[in-house]
Design a protein around this motif. Sequence first.
Motif: not given
Length: 303
Positions: A175-183
Motif C-alpha cells: 500500500v505504501e508503494l502503490l498508493c503512496g509513492r506511485l499514486a
Amino acid sequence: MTTPAVRTVLGDLDPAELGVTDAHDHLFLSSAKLPGQELDDPLAAAAELAAFRAAGGRAVIQWTPYGMGRRAAELPALSRASGVHLVAATGLHQAGHYERLPDLDTLAELFVRELTRGIGGGEAPRVGLIKVAGGYHGLDPHARRTMTAAAEAHHATGAPIAVHHEHGTAAPEVVELLCGRLAVPPSSVILGHLNRFPEPGIHQELAATGAYLAFDGPSRAHHATDWRLLDCLAALAGAGHGERLLLGGDTVVRSARAADGEGPGMPFLLTGLRPRLRRALGEEQTDLIFRQNPARAFAADWR
C-alpha cells in the motif's frame, strides 16, 4: 467522463450485471514452481465453470498473469458456453514462477497493450486486471519493478491492480508503494491472500486506506487458510469495513478442482462458505461480499 465498466473477455460490462462473483480464481495456470500440476484442460475448465454456475455463480475474476499459461483464446468460448462472466489478467508474478521473464524494461507497455488491444490468439480478448506479487514480509527489486510498471499501466488505462501477498504478508509495504509513492488510488487496489495472515489490527488498517481486501483460497489441504476466516470478516464488518471485503477460491492446481480433482474448487465458495457467512454475518453483508463489492472493485473508468 466514461461510465465505469468491468472489462470481461467478451467486452465491457455494466458492473450491475456482474452478479455473484468469485473474486480470485484460475481456470488455466502453469508455473515453474508447480511442475506436473498445471491447469491446462479446457474440458475440465468448462466443467468447473458449469458447477460454479449451478451453485449460483455468475462471474469469475482470473488472476493468472502474463506467461503462466492463461490460454486466453479459450476464454471467450468458455464464457459463452457457461453463461459466466470472465475477467482475464495481465501482470507478472514473482520471478520464481517463470523459466524466462519478459523484458522488464517494457513491462508497462506490455500491460497496457493487453489491457487495450487484447491477448494475441483467437478473439484476442482484452484483459481487465493487472496482477502483481509481493514477497514474504517484504518487497524485493523484482516486486518493486513490476508494481511500478503496474502503476504506470493503471494511470494509462484505469485498470484495477490485484496483489498476491506471500502468506498474506507485506500488505502495508504494498500500500505504501502503490498508493503512496506511485499514486494509485486505493480503491483501484485489491490486496490478496489476507486470510493467510489473520491479524485483525493490520486488516483494519488496510481497509481504512480504501483498498479492497481479498480473502481467497479457502480450505486448502496443505495449510490453514480459513481457520480464522469468519472471525476476520466479522471483525472488519463490525468495524465498518464491510464494503471492502472480497472472497475467492484461488484454485491453482488440478487436484484442487471440484470437477476433476479432490476439491473443494470454485463451487465451494457458494455451497460451503456462503451459508456460513449468512449465519455469521447476515444476508446483507454476504450480498456485499459476493455481489456489490466485486462490482465496484473490478470496475474502472477505462481510458
